[in-house]
Design a protein around this motif. Sequence first.
Motif, PDB file in Angstrom:
ATOM      1  N   GLU A 116       0.833  -1.206   0.000  1.00 38.29           N
ATOM      2  CA  GLU A 116       0.000   0.000   0.000  1.00 38.29           C
ATOM      3  C   GLU A 116       0.868   1.257   0.000  1.00 38.29           C
ATOM      4  O   GLU A 116       0.574   2.244  -0.695  1.00 38.29           O
ATOM      5  CB  GLU A 116      -0.924  -0.010   1.225  1.00 38.29           C
ATOM      6  CG  GLU A 116      -2.016  -1.055   1.152  1.00 38.29           C
ATOM      7  CD  GLU A 116      -2.861  -1.067   2.407  1.00 38.29           C
ATOM      8  OE1 GLU A 116      -2.515  -0.310   3.362  1.00 38.29           O
ATOM      9  OE2 GLU A 116      -3.865  -1.820   2.465  1.00 38.29           O
ATOM     10  N   LYS A 117       1.947   1.216   0.756  1.00 36.98           N
ATOM     11  CA  LYS A 117       2.844   2.370   0.799  1.00 36.98           C
ATOM     12  C   LYS A 117       3.502   2.606  -0.554  1.00 36.98           C
ATOM     13  O   LYS A 117       3.625   3.752  -1.028  1.00 36.98           O
ATOM     14  CB  LYS A 117       3.902   2.134   1.872  1.00 36.98           C
ATOM     15  CG  LYS A 117       4.778   3.332   2.134  1.00 36.98           C
ATOM     16  CD  LYS A 117       5.739   3.034   3.274  1.00 36.98           C
ATOM     17  CE  LYS A 117       6.622   4.253   3.546  1.00 36.98           C
ATOM     18  NZ  LYS A 117       7.591   3.986   4.648  1.00 36.98           N
ATOM     19  N   ALA A 118       3.906   1.492  -1.180  1.00 41.87           N
ATOM     20  CA  ALA A 118       4.534   1.625  -2.509  1.00 41.87           C
ATOM     21  C   ALA A 118       3.539   2.172  -3.516  1.00 41.87           C
ATOM     22  O   ALA A 118       3.874   3.027  -4.364  1.00 41.87           O
ATOM     23  CB  ALA A 118       5.068   0.268  -2.950  1.00 41.87           C
ATOM     24  N   GLU A 119       2.299   1.710  -3.458  1.00 41.41           N
ATOM     25  CA  GLU A 119       1.282   2.203  -4.378  1.00 41.41           C
ATOM     26  C   GLU A 119       1.002   3.681  -4.134  1.00 41.41           C
ATOM     27  O   GLU A 119       0.817   4.465  -5.080  1.00 41.41           O
ATOM     28  CB  GLU A 119      -0.001   1.391  -4.206  1.00 41.41           C
ATOM     29  CG  GLU A 119       0.120  -0.023  -4.754  1.00 41.41           C
ATOM     30  CD  GLU A 119      -1.135  -0.833  -4.516  1.00 41.41           C
ATOM     31  OE1 GLU A 119      -2.074  -0.282  -3.876  1.00 41.41           O
ATOM     32  OE2 GLU A 119      -1.191  -2.003  -4.922  1.00 41.41           O
ATOM     33  N   LYS A 120       0.977   4.076  -2.844  1.00 41.74           N
ATOM     34  CA  LYS A 120       0.754   5.494  -2.545  1.00 41.74           C
ATOM     35  C   LYS A 120       1.896   6.356  -3.087  1.00 41.74           C
ATOM     36  O   LYS A 120       1.677   7.433  -3.661  1.00 41.74           O
ATOM     37  CB  LYS A 120       0.617   5.691  -1.037  1.00 41.74           C
ATOM     38  CG  LYS A 120      -0.698   5.199  -0.482  1.00 41.74           C
ATOM     39  CD  LYS A 120      -0.758   5.436   1.021  1.00 41.74           C
ATOM     40  CE  LYS A 120      -2.078   4.945   1.598  1.00 41.74           C
ATOM     41  NZ  LYS A 120      -2.158   5.151   3.057  1.00 41.74           N
ATOM     42  N   GLU A 121       3.141   5.885  -2.884  1.00 43.97           N
ATOM     43  CA  GLU A 121       4.292   6.642  -3.394  1.00 43.97           C
ATOM     44  C   GLU A 121       4.262   6.716  -4.927  1.00 43.97           C
ATOM     45  O   GLU A 121       4.561   7.761  -5.533  1.00 43.97           O
ATOM     46  CB  GLU A 121       5.585   5.991  -2.920  1.00 43.97           C
ATOM     47  CG  GLU A 121       5.833   6.166  -1.432  1.00 43.97           C
ATOM     48  CD  GLU A 121       7.099   5.475  -0.979  1.00 43.97           C
ATOM     49  OE1 GLU A 121       7.726   4.797  -1.833  1.00 43.97           O
ATOM     50  OE2 GLU A 121       7.445   5.593   0.213  1.00 43.97           O
ATOM     51  N   LYS A 122       3.890   5.607  -5.546  1.00 46.24           N
ATOM     52  CA  LYS A 122       3.806   5.580  -7.012  1.00 46.24           C
ATOM     53  C   LYS A 122       2.740   6.545  -7.512  1.00 46.24           C
ATOM     54  O   LYS A 122       2.939   7.292  -8.485  1.00 46.24           O
ATOM     55  CB  LYS A 122       3.512   4.160  -7.462  1.00 46.24           C
ATOM     56  CG  LYS A 122       3.572   3.970  -8.968  1.00 46.24           C
ATOM     57  CD  LYS A 122       3.342   2.499  -9.299  1.00 46.24           C
ATOM     58  CE  LYS A 122       3.398   2.286 -10.818  1.00 46.24           C
ATOM     59  NZ  LYS A 122       3.163   0.873 -11.186  1.00 46.24           N
ATOM     60  N   ALA A 123       1.601   6.539  -6.802  1.00 47.62           N
ATOM     61  CA  ALA A 123       0.527   7.460  -7.198  1.00 47.62           C
ATOM     62  C   ALA A 123       0.947   8.904  -6.958  1.00 47.62           C
ATOM     63  O   ALA A 123       0.640   9.812  -7.754  1.00 47.62           O
ATOM     64  CB  ALA A 123      -0.732   7.138  -6.401  1.00 47.62           C
ATOM     65  N   LYS A 124       1.686   9.145  -5.899  1.00 40.59           N
ATOM     66  CA  LYS A 124       2.154  10.500  -5.590  1.00 40.59           C
ATOM     67  C   LYS A 124       3.137  10.986  -6.656  1.00 40.59           C
ATOM     68  O   LYS A 124       3.089  12.152  -7.110  1.00 40.59           O
ATOM     69  CB  LYS A 124       2.801  10.495  -4.213  1.00 40.59           C
ATOM     70  CG  LYS A 124       3.149  11.873  -3.713  1.00 40.59           C
ATOM     71  CD  LYS A 124       3.696  11.770  -2.301  1.00 40.59           C
ATOM     72  CE  LYS A 124       4.037  13.152  -1.779  1.00 40.59           C
ATOM     73  NZ  LYS A 124       4.619  13.096  -0.411  1.00 40.59           N
TER      74      LYS A 124
END
Length: 305
Positions: free
Chosen positions: A292-300
């Motif tokens: 989830e953190k990686a997806e959030k960073e990717k989306a950011k």
Amino acid sequence: MSRLLMAATAARLQSGMSGSGKLLFNATRYLSAGKKAPPPPPKAPPPKASKPSTAPKCKPVPPPKPKPGFFPSGGMHAVFSDLPKPEGDFMKEWSAKNSKYSMFMLSGLLALIGSIYLSYMTLELYAGVPEYPYTEEEKEEFEIEEERLQEEKEAREQRHQDAVEAREVAMRARLAKEAMVRESELMNKDMEGGLDDKEAAELQKLAVEREAYAEWEKEEAKRREEKLKEREQIAKEKAKVKAERDKERDKKRKEREKLLEKEEAEREKAREKARKEREKSRKEEEKVKAQEKAEKEKAKKALTA
């Protein structure tokens, strides 16, 4: 003066007798003539019934109370007239009282039965001794203590029996010793100067008693040996039973220990399994959080680009 009084009294008596004679003569002549008797005089009319008066009736005056120290009859000692007098129907009064008391008894009995039933249905009466949840080790300790107390009781009874027998043997030995002393005295006297009939009979009796005591002593020694052997045999049997019982207890104890070890191993295994599952679930949660953190960073990054 007295003569004058006597003369007057006699004249009055004569005049009265003459008048009564004339009346009797006239009545006899009237009846002999056949004439009817004159009608009786008319009766007086009956008095009229008086109307009941409306005046209040007087209450009965109660008898005066006797003075202190006196009875109702007026004397200082009771008589039959002072006793209470029965009034009314005895059976009627007795039946009424008996019916009332019977109702009281019946209602009390019903109340008692009802209260016992309700108490039995709703309350715990503790009529029996509840079974205490003793462990197997505690039960085993109780059995060992009971066996120890039983052994002490048997040993105490055996010592008491031995003491009684020893006291009887000592008493008979003392009597035999005294009899031997008396027998030796009589024998010495017989050798010196002779014995009379009484002493000879006593000597013969002492000789018979000595022989009986010697026979009893042999039998007593034999009985003691047999009793000692019997006790030894009983002690061996008890020791054998005790050894078997101890062996059985050791076996049960080992089985319980093995069972406890097995249960402890199973519990440890279950705890280890639960720990591994918790570790696995924790790792999965960490992995999900990392994704989830990686997806959030990717989306950011995509938004900033």
